[in-house]
Design a protein around this motif. Sequence first.
Motif, mmCIF file in Angstrom:
data_model
loop_
_atom_site.group_PDB
_atom_site.id
_atom_site.type_symbol
_atom_site.label_atom_id
_atom_site.label_comp_id
_atom_site.label_asym_id
_atom_site.label_seq_id
_atom_site.Cartn_x
_atom_site.Cartn_y
_atom_site.Cartn_z
ATOM 1 N N LYS A 156 0.836 -1.203 0.000
ATOM 2 C CA LYS A 156 0.000 0.000 0.000
ATOM 3 C C LYS A 156 0.873 1.256 0.000
ATOM 4 N N LYS A 157 1.902 1.258 0.825
ATOM 5 C CA LYS A 157 2.812 2.403 0.897
ATOM 6 C C LYS A 157 3.662 2.510 -0.377
ATOM 7 N N LEU A 158 4.081 1.371 -0.917
ATOM 8 C CA LEU A 158 4.866 1.387 -2.159
ATOM 9 C C LEU A 158 4.059 1.995 -3.290
ATOM 10 N N LEU A 159 2.784 1.608 -3.411
ATOM 11 C CA LEU A 159 1.932 2.139 -4.475
ATOM 12 C C LEU A 159 1.725 3.645 -4.343
ATOM 13 N N LYS A 160 1.656 4.128 -3.113
ATOM 14 C CA LYS A 160 1.507 5.571 -2.906
ATOM 15 C C LYS A 160 2.798 6.321 -3.263
ATOM 16 N N ALA A 161 3.938 5.673 -3.106
ATOM 17 C CA ALA A 161 5.228 6.311 -3.384
ATOM 18 C C ALA A 161 5.582 6.313 -4.878
ATOM 19 N N VAL A 162 5.037 5.372 -5.631
ATOM 20 C CA VAL A 162 5.407 5.209 -7.043
ATOM 21 C C VAL A 162 5.255 6.489 -7.868
ATOM 22 N N PRO A 163 4.114 7.191 -7.822
ATOM 23 C CA PRO A 163 3.995 8.393 -8.670
ATOM 24 C C PRO A 163 5.113 9.413 -8.433
ATOM 25 N N TYR A 164 5.535 9.556 -7.198
ATOM 26 C CA TYR A 164 6.592 10.509 -6.879
ATOM 27 C C TYR A 164 7.953 9.988 -7.346
ATOM 28 N N ALA A 165 8.131 8.674 -7.297
ATOM 29 C CA ALA A 165 9.406 8.071 -7.697
ATOM 30 C C ALA A 165 9.617 8.122 -9.213
ATOM 31 N N VAL A 166 8.530 8.121 -9.985
ATOM 32 C CA VAL A 166 8.674 8.058 -11.447
ATOM 33 C C VAL A 166 8.287 9.342 -12.175
ATOM 34 N N GLU A 167 7.792 10.340 -11.479
ATOM 35 C CA GLU A 167 7.244 11.522 -12.161
ATOM 36 C C GLU A 167 8.228 12.206 -13.100
ATOM 37 N N ASP A 168 9.511 12.189 -12.783
ATOM 38 C CA ASP A 168 10.505 12.831 -13.652
ATOM 39 C C ASP A 168 10.751 12.055 -14.942
ATOM 40 N N GLN A 169 10.316 10.812 -14.988
ATOM 41 C CA GLN A 169 10.538 9.968 -16.161
ATOM 42 C C GLN A 169 9.320 9.910 -17.080
ATOM 43 N N LEU A 170 8.257 10.601 -16.722
ATOM 44 C CA LEU A 170 7.006 10.523 -17.472
ATOM 45 C C LEU A 170 6.677 11.834 -18.169
ATOM 46 N N VAL A 171 6.025 11.719 -19.300
ATOM 47 C CA VAL A 171 5.551 12.893 -20.026
ATOM 48 C C VAL A 171 4.201 13.318 -19.465
ATOM 49 N N GLU A 172 3.370 12.359 -19.154
ATOM 50 C CA GLU A 172 2.011 12.580 -18.647
ATOM 51 C C GLU A 172 2.050 12.990 -17.172
#
Length: 181
Positions: free
Chosen positions: A10-26
């Motif tokens: 649950k905590k990992l899923l909440k952290a994912v958007p912040y961990a990958v945001e610099d690698q995404l266009v969207e």
Amino acid sequence: QMPLPGKNRKKLLKAVPYAVEDQLVEETDNLHFALSSHADNGKYVVAAVEHRMIEYWDKTIKAAGIRADMLIPDASALVDGSADWTVLMEARRALVRTPLGVFATDINMLPVMLNNVWQQAGENRPAHVTVYDCSRAAHMTTLRALTSDIEYEVIDCAQGVFGILAAHFDPRRCVNLLQGE
């Protein structure tokens, strides 16, 4: 694939958007994130799909009277990308699986995307890239011309796209999009 600290899903899923945001266009607010069931060498496979696509697939599946237990990115059903590089070309898009990741791209962007991943791989480049050419077009000629550093092994697509994906599907290597944020 990316390293994520901890074991609480649950905590990992909440952290994912912040961990990958610099690698995404969207924008991450527009995306649904899911994780592989386990970490491999300390890294999880992360899938990011637009919310609208998840909603569309969900409605379509339910309208057909199907109860799905698993929904996976089709590119993750390609040959295991732990050492091999595989490309499946269709008329309008391509699916790619490498040790660096799994993605789908517009067929016209494939040379750019493949060159980018090729450069990222550095010394870990394979001897060749396996291509299933299901495009019934001249995409292979263009791909060879625009990616001259890469050797290709081209395999005919006699069994069709679904046949290729079904032959290589392994649920242990896939991210179930029906879980996640």
